[in-house]
Structure formats: structure tokens, C-alpha cells
Write a protein that holds these residues in place. Structure first.
Motif, short mmCIF file in Angstrom:
data_model
loop_
_atom_site.label_atom_id
_atom_site.label_comp_id
_atom_site.label_asym_id
_atom_site.label_seq_id
_atom_site.Cartn_x
_atom_site.Cartn_y
_atom_site.Cartn_z
N UNK A 74 7.06 -29.25 0.99
CA UNK A 74 7.75 -30.53 1.00
C UNK A 74 6.86 -31.63 0.43
N UNK A 75 5.61 -31.66 0.86
CA UNK A 75 4.68 -32.68 0.37
C UNK A 75 4.43 -32.52 -1.12
N UNK A 76 4.34 -31.27 -1.57
CA UNK A 76 4.11 -31.02 -3.00
C UNK A 76 5.30 -31.51 -3.83
N UNK A 80 5.11 -34.51 -6.62
CA UNK A 80 5.55 -34.30 -8.00
C UNK A 80 6.62 -35.31 -8.39
N UNK A 81 7.52 -35.61 -7.46
CA UNK A 81 8.63 -36.51 -7.76
C UNK A 81 8.16 -37.94 -8.03
N UNK A 93 12.22 -44.30 -3.51
CA UNK A 93 13.49 -43.64 -3.82
C UNK A 93 13.28 -42.19 -4.23
N UNK A 94 12.29 -41.94 -5.08
CA UNK A 94 12.00 -40.58 -5.54
C UNK A 94 11.56 -39.69 -4.38
N UNK A 98 13.52 -36.39 -3.16
CA UNK A 98 12.81 -35.12 -3.18
C UNK A 98 12.80 -34.47 -1.80
N UNK A 99 12.62 -35.28 -0.77
CA UNK A 99 12.63 -34.76 0.60
C UNK A 99 13.97 -34.13 0.92
#
Length: 210
Positions: A74-76, A80-81, A93-94, A98-99
């Protein structure tokens, strides 16, 4: 006579460990923590109980390793996002998208982290709280940057970040149990709602400080 540990050492350690984790994820998601036996995980991973103990001293450590594995994923995905975003609110927002997208793609992992880790005792609860703090901290960091850059008005970023995580968890847990609302619907509705709660709408001028 060849022991289980000796056989384990002759294999690719990472591949064997990964197979055990995959089998454990399937079993825990299907049967729950308490009803899953290590024998079942050994059979599904085509290893042995001795091999499992070589990597994980007990079922609790195996379960916690799964939680850590998903938290790291999740953190990765969040990192990246946000890597291509320039403004703090664009990063917020990203990160939210992503989450939610990651939870939506990995339903079994979400079930293990958000549902089964809750109520399994103090060790599991502390791990779940630690992960929640970890991701709320990321959101808080970028919200604070947005305040400092004048993108949003001053707010209690810690409270907002934890409230947002609570909203995310609540909807994801509902989806895990019922299949509704489906993940993209959550993203499309929840993310703009959370952003508006701090006075931010994409494309609008930054909020004025009172």
C-alpha cells in the motif's frame, strides 16, 4: 535422513517464503485466523510445517507478516502515485486514489488487514493501529504542506487525516463483506467529498486564509 529445515535451505528462500504467505493469505481470508491450521497452509503451499516454522516461529508471526506485506504494498503504491505530482493537494488526491485503488484490487488482503486483524488480541490491534497511524501520517504531512503553501485554509491536519482514514476503512470494510459499493464507485464519490471537506476543489483558486 533429510530434515524439513535442510530441505527448506536447498530451495529458493524467497520463493518458499512467498509461497507460504500466499497460501496463508488464501486460508486466512477463507476460514479466518482461528480456524486456519498450519497443516492446511503447508498443504496449500506444497511445503511442510517444518518449513513454515523455519520462516515464521508461530501462526501469529505468519499473520503479522501478511499484514506487513500488504501495508508495504500500500505504501509503495501511494509513493509511486504521488511521485509525479508537484502540489501538496495533488499529492493528497493521488494518495487517496492510490489507497482506495489498492484496497479495491486486493480484496483478500484488505479483509485480513481491516477485518480479521481487528479483535484478535492486543498484538494484532496494536499492529493495525500502527499501520493506520502510518498512513494517516502521510496524509497529514501533505495536508500540512497544502496549508503552508496556501492551497487550503488552516485546519487541524491530524484530526482530518484520521477522520479520512476512518471513512476509507468503513467503506472498504463494507465492500469486503458485501461487495458493495464497488471500488471505483468509492473512489469516484469519496475522494472529491474528502477534498471538499477541506475546501479544495480541483481547478479552483487556493482558499484564502481568514
Amino acid at each position: 535422513m533429510t530434515t524439513d529445515n535442510a530441505r527448506t535451505k536447498t530451495r529458493d528462500p524467497e520463493r518458499t517464503r512467498s509461497s507460504i504467505l500466499d497460501a496463508a493469505l488464501n486460508a486466512f481470508a477463507r476460514k479466518g485466523y482461528h480456524d486456519t491450521r498450519l497443516d492446511e497452509i503447508a498443504d496449500e503451499s506444497h511445503t511442510s510445517k517444518g518449513s513454515i516454522y523455519f520462516y515464521f516461529p508461530n501462526k501469529e508471526r505468519l499473520f503479522l507478516a501478511l499484514v506487513d506485506q500488504f501495508a508495504n504494498l500500500l505504501e509503495r503504491r501511494i509513493t509511486e502515485a504521488i511521485s509525479g505530482e508537484e502540489t501538496a493537494m495533488a499529492k493528497v488526491e493521488a494518495a487517496l486514489e492510490a489507497c482506495l485503488a489498492t484496497f479495491g484490487k486486493y480484496r483478500r488482503q484488505a479483509k485480513v488487514l481491516l477485518v480479521q486483524a481487528s479483535g484478535l488480541g492486543n498484538t494484532f490491534e496494536m499492529k493495525r493501529i500502527d499501520i493506520n497511524e502510518r498512513f494517516a501520517g502521510l496524509i497529514e504531512q501533505y495536508l500540512q504542506e497544502a496549508v503552508e503553501q496556501g492551497e487550503i485554509a488552516p485546519i487541524d491536519t491530524a484530526i482530518v487525516a484520521h477522520a479520512w482514514m476512518g471513512a476509507i476503512y468503513n467503506l472498504v470494510i463494507r465492500w469486503v463483506y458485501t461487495g458493495d459499493p464497488e471500488p471505483q464507485r468509492i473512489v469516484n464519490t469519496l475522494v472529491p467529498t474528502l477534498l471538499r471537506s477541506v475546501g479544495y476543489v480541483r481547478g479552483q483558486a487556493p482558499a484564502e486564509t481568514p
